[in-house]
Design a protein around this motif. Structure first.
Motif: not given
Length: 89
Positions: A40-54
């Motif tokens: 869960r923490k890993g997913g939250e950390a990745v989703s903080q990066n809006r450019k990466h998620m886009a």
């Protein structure tokens, strides 16, 4: 069989290596709640990066629209596949 060095994990016979590896896997998977929290923490950390998620979303959209190439032909821009099939605006 190839000759092995005198020391270290690689020098052990295959059964001994498997036994040690099995114990490590059991130790890690004992606490499922802990492992879920790590994920869960890993997913939250990745989703903080809006450019990466886009970028992920863009790639997913490109991949899914590529498989519908023949369906999209004959459709006007902005018209959904449902609208095109049923003739509704």
């Amino acid at each position: 069989m190839a000759q092995r060095d005198e020391r270290g994990f690689a020098s052990m016979d295959d059964d001994k290596q498997r036994q040690i590896a099995r114990k490590g896997g059991e130790a890690v998977s004992q606490n499922r709640q802990h492992m879920a929290e790590i994920g869960r923490k890993g997913g939250e950390a990745v989703s903080q990066n809006r450019k990466h998620m886009a970028e992920i979303g863009r790639k997913g959209g490109e991949a899914s629209s590529g498989s519908r190439g023949s369906e999209q032909s004959g459709r006007s821009a902005g018209q959904s596949s449902r609208t095109a099939r049923h003739g509704r605006a």
